[in-house]
Enzyme design. Structure first.
Site, short mmCIF file in Angstrom:
data_model
loop_
_atom_site.label_atom_id
_atom_site.label_comp_id
_atom_site.label_asym_id
_atom_site.label_seq_id
_atom_site.Cartn_x
_atom_site.Cartn_y
_atom_site.Cartn_z
N LYS A 48 -5.21 -9.08 -8.17
CA LYS A 48 -5.76 -9.45 -6.86
C LYS A 48 -7.21 -9.90 -7.00
O LYS A 48 -7.63 -10.90 -6.40
CB LYS A 48 -5.64 -8.26 -5.88
CG LYS A 48 -4.21 -8.04 -5.43
CD LYS A 48 -3.97 -6.72 -4.69
CE LYS A 48 -2.47 -6.54 -4.44
NZ LYS A 48 -2.10 -5.29 -3.80
N GLN A 81 -5.03 0.05 -2.04
CA GLN A 81 -3.82 -0.06 -2.85
C GLN A 81 -2.95 1.20 -2.71
O GLN A 81 -3.44 2.32 -2.79
CB GLN A 81 -4.21 -0.28 -4.33
CG GLN A 81 -3.05 -0.55 -5.26
CD GLN A 81 -2.32 -1.86 -4.99
OE1 GLN A 81 -2.90 -2.82 -4.52
NE2 GLN A 81 -1.03 -1.88 -5.27
N ASP A 95 -3.67 -6.28 4.77
CA ASP A 95 -2.30 -5.89 4.42
C ASP A 95 -1.39 -5.90 5.65
O ASP A 95 -0.17 -5.83 5.52
CB ASP A 95 -2.29 -4.46 3.86
CG ASP A 95 -2.17 -4.43 2.34
OD1 ASP A 95 -1.47 -5.30 1.79
OD2 ASP A 95 -2.77 -3.53 1.73
N1 GUN Z 1 1.53 -1.31 -3.22
C1 GUN Z 1 2.65 -2.04 -3.41
N2 GUN Z 1 2.64 -3.15 -2.64
C2 GUN Z 1 1.50 -3.10 -1.93
C3 GUN Z 1 0.93 -3.96 -0.95
O1 GUN Z 1 1.48 -5.00 -0.56
N3 GUN Z 1 -0.29 -3.56 -0.46
C4 GUN Z 1 -0.91 -2.42 -0.86
N4 GUN Z 1 -2.08 -2.11 -0.31
N5 GUN Z 1 -0.40 -1.60 -1.76
C5 GUN Z 1 0.80 -1.93 -2.29
#
Ligand code: GUN
Length: 301
Positions: A54, A98, A121
């Site tokens: 990311k 995350q 998100d």
């Molecule tokens: N863990 C797995 N997929 C995601 C996601 O799309 N966003 C976040 N914040 N954590 C994750």
């Protein structure tokens, strides 16, 4: 292999990134520098890889990124304090926490602490509720990426029967809401569903998000179905470690009209849509702060 049926998520993600980069340049020329804060609590190896990707993609897009690696014993109060500081910082447009979090931190409390306007998100109840009402809100990245792939593959989705397998907050539920918004008839299957396979066999579109390696084979699919495989499962096979989806790709391929591979399908789209959401958040915040100005014009809507 008949590659004409493959949905190329890498190419689609690169296209989204090209549009995002152009928007970032335009915003910078207007004095707005989009910025994304990424918080990782603990050292889960898979999460570390996701967070690194990311950050790299943000740099590539010209988005300022700030990484907050917190130790696994960070308290909920310490995490909430950091989120409050990031909420109050006008130079930060997006906050990504995350998941999964260590078990001593309540996920819902932490996610609800993120300001809805910075919730890139789309997990805050304000955004979840807005999506279910069909409002234009920040929307979860993986389902948004799946929708783009489906629209590229099928064109108008109106009236199609879509089956979503899995009902997680991250993928299954928002995916169903987006498909409904696109005028599909939507069925959500889960571990308690009765006759799951026969329901799935009626679908024009199948989105598999269960987290079980190769669970969906040809016997689940109607001839000509379009299949989006969200699963990323690491398995040991023939003495080596490999990634496979929730769909048994070899079995499904002859049956379908289009399918995403794993890897190289949905994965790259998730990160591209995180960048897109960050730009959208930056524009919305600039709007609020400088409401007397025209909205900056974006390449992607
Ligand atoms: N863990 C797995 N997929 C995601 C996601 O799309 N966003 C976040 N914040 N954590 C994750």
């Amino acid at each position: 292999m008949n590659t004409s049926k493959l949905i190329d998520g890498k190419a689609a993600a690169n296209h989204v990134m090209t549009l995002v980069k152009a928007d970032v340049q335009r915003l910078k020329a207007d004095g707005i520098e989009p910025a994304l804060a990424v918080i990782l609590v603990g050292q889960d190896p898979a999460s570390q890889v996701y967070v690194r990707n990311k950050i790299l993609r943000a740099e590539e897009a010209g988005i300022r990124s700030l990484e907050y690696p917190l130790s696994a014993d960070t308290t909920q109060a310490q995490l909430l304090k950091l989120i409050a500081e990031l909420n109050a910082d006008d130079s930060i447009n997006g906050i990504l926490l995350q998941l999964p979090l260590p078990s001593h931190i309540e996920e819902t409390i932490a996610l609800q602490a993120i300001a809805p306007v910075k919730d890139v998100d789309g997990f805050h109840s304000e955004n979840v509720g807005g999506l279910s009402q069909g409002r234009d809100v920040l929307t979860p990245c993986t389902p948004s990426g799946c929708m783009q792939l489906l629209e590229d593959a099928c064109g108008d989705l109106s009236g199609k029967h879509a089956v979503v397998i899995g009902r997680s907050n991250i993928v299954g539920k928002p995916m169903a809401a987006l498909l409904l918004k696109a005028h599909c008839s939507v069925t959500v299957l889960h571990s308690r569903s009765v006759n799951a396979k026969s329901l799935c066999r009626q679908a024009d579109i199948v989105v598999a998000a269960v987290g079980r390696p190769r669970m969906i084979d040809a016997s689940w699919l109607k001839i000509g179905a379009v299949v989006i495989d969200v699963g990323i499962n690491r398995i040991e096979e023939d003495g080596r470690s490999r990634l496979v989806g929730d769909v048994d790709f070899e079995s499904a391929l002859p049956q379908v009209s289009a399918i995403t591979p794993v890897p190289g399908g949905v994965g790259p789209m998730t990160i591209a849509f995180l960048m897109k959401n960050t730009v959208t958040a930056a524009v919305q915040q600039a709007h609020t702060q400088r409401s007397f100005l025209e909205a900056p014009c974006l390449s992607i809507s």
